[in-house]
Motif scaffolding. Structure first.
Motif, PDB file in Angstrom:
ATOM      1  N   ASN A 144      37.880  -5.665  -1.939  1.00  0.00           N
ATOM      2  CA  ASN A 144      38.246  -6.900  -2.618  1.00  0.00           C
ATOM      3  C   ASN A 144      37.609  -6.920  -3.996  1.00  0.00           C
ATOM      4  O   ASN A 144      36.399  -7.093  -4.117  1.00  0.00           O
ATOM      5  N   THR A 145      38.414  -6.785  -5.013  1.00  0.00           N
ATOM      6  CA  THR A 145      37.870  -6.774  -6.380  1.00  0.00           C
ATOM      7  C   THR A 145      37.424  -8.163  -6.827  1.00  0.00           C
ATOM      8  O   THR A 145      36.763  -8.293  -7.844  1.00  0.00           O
ATOM      9  N   GLN A 146      37.767  -9.191  -6.052  1.00  0.00           N
ATOM     10  CA  GLN A 146      37.340 -10.561  -6.364  1.00  0.00           C
ATOM     11  C   GLN A 146      35.986 -10.892  -5.734  1.00  0.00           C
ATOM     12  O   GLN A 146      35.478 -11.990  -5.917  1.00  0.00           O
ATOM     13  N   LEU A 201      32.525 -13.866  -1.640  1.00  0.00           N
ATOM     14  CA  LEU A 201      33.902 -13.854  -2.109  1.00  0.00           C
ATOM     15  C   LEU A 201      34.419 -15.274  -2.289  1.00  0.00           C
ATOM     16  O   LEU A 201      33.905 -16.224  -1.725  1.00  0.00           O
ATOM     17  N   THR A 242      41.220 -14.563  -1.907  1.00  0.00           N
ATOM     18  CA  THR A 242      41.096 -13.497  -0.918  1.00  0.00           C
ATOM     19  C   THR A 242      41.947 -13.786   0.306  1.00  0.00           C
ATOM     20  O   THR A 242      41.949 -14.899   0.819  1.00  0.00           O
ATOM     21  N   ASP A 243      42.655 -12.785   0.765  1.00  0.00           N
ATOM     22  CA  ASP A 243      43.347 -12.861   2.053  1.00  0.00           C
ATOM     23  C   ASP A 243      42.291 -12.547   3.110  1.00  0.00           C
ATOM     24  O   ASP A 243      41.999 -11.385   3.409  1.00  0.00           O
ATOM     25  N   GLU A 244      41.701 -13.593   3.639  1.00  0.00           N
ATOM     26  CA  GLU A 244      40.546 -13.433   4.521  1.00  0.00           C
ATOM     27  C   GLU A 244      40.875 -12.655   5.797  1.00  0.00           C
ATOM     28  O   GLU A 244      40.072 -11.835   6.261  1.00  0.00           O
ATOM     29  N   LEU A 270      41.091  -8.946   4.902  1.00  0.00           N
ATOM     30  CA  LEU A 270      39.758  -8.437   4.590  1.00  0.00           C
ATOM     31  C   LEU A 270      38.947  -8.227   5.867  1.00  0.00           C
ATOM     32  O   LEU A 270      38.315  -7.183   6.045  1.00  0.00           O
TER      33      LEU A 270
END
Length: 91
Positions: free
Chosen positions: A16-18, A32, A37-39, A42
């Motif tokens: 995750n680059t975020q 994060l 983010t698509d938790e 992830l």
């Protein structure tokens, strides 16, 4: 809080680059923004790498005040120390 090997760090950074990953008191912390983010995706990816690397992770409750980070980290460290956490993600 991740009880993980340093070799896992690069892989987790690419998930995750975020997110922001850093080491504190012998643990890796993965912070994060849940809005970016698509938790579910992830967590699925993290479970896979944690099982392969024989590592574990615990997840803090949602928080909005970064000044409370140290409090959350300390409480998560207690969880890791006192619970029998199996390898993989622990919720």
């Amino acid at each position: 809080v991740l009880k993980a090997h340093h070799a896992v760090r690069r892989y987790l950074e690419m998930l995750n680059t975020q997110a922001y990953l850093f080491t504190y008191d012998g643990n890796m912390l993965y912070i994060l923004n849940k809005n970016l983010t698509d938790e579910h995706r992830l967590e699925s990816q993290m479970k896979e790498i944690l099982k392969k690397s024989h590592c574990c992770a615990v997840k803090s409750p949602f928080f909005t005040d970064i000044l409370l980070l140290k409090k959350y980290v300390k409480s998560l460290q207690v969880l890791v120390d006192f619970l029998d956490v199996e390898q993989g993600l622990w919720m």
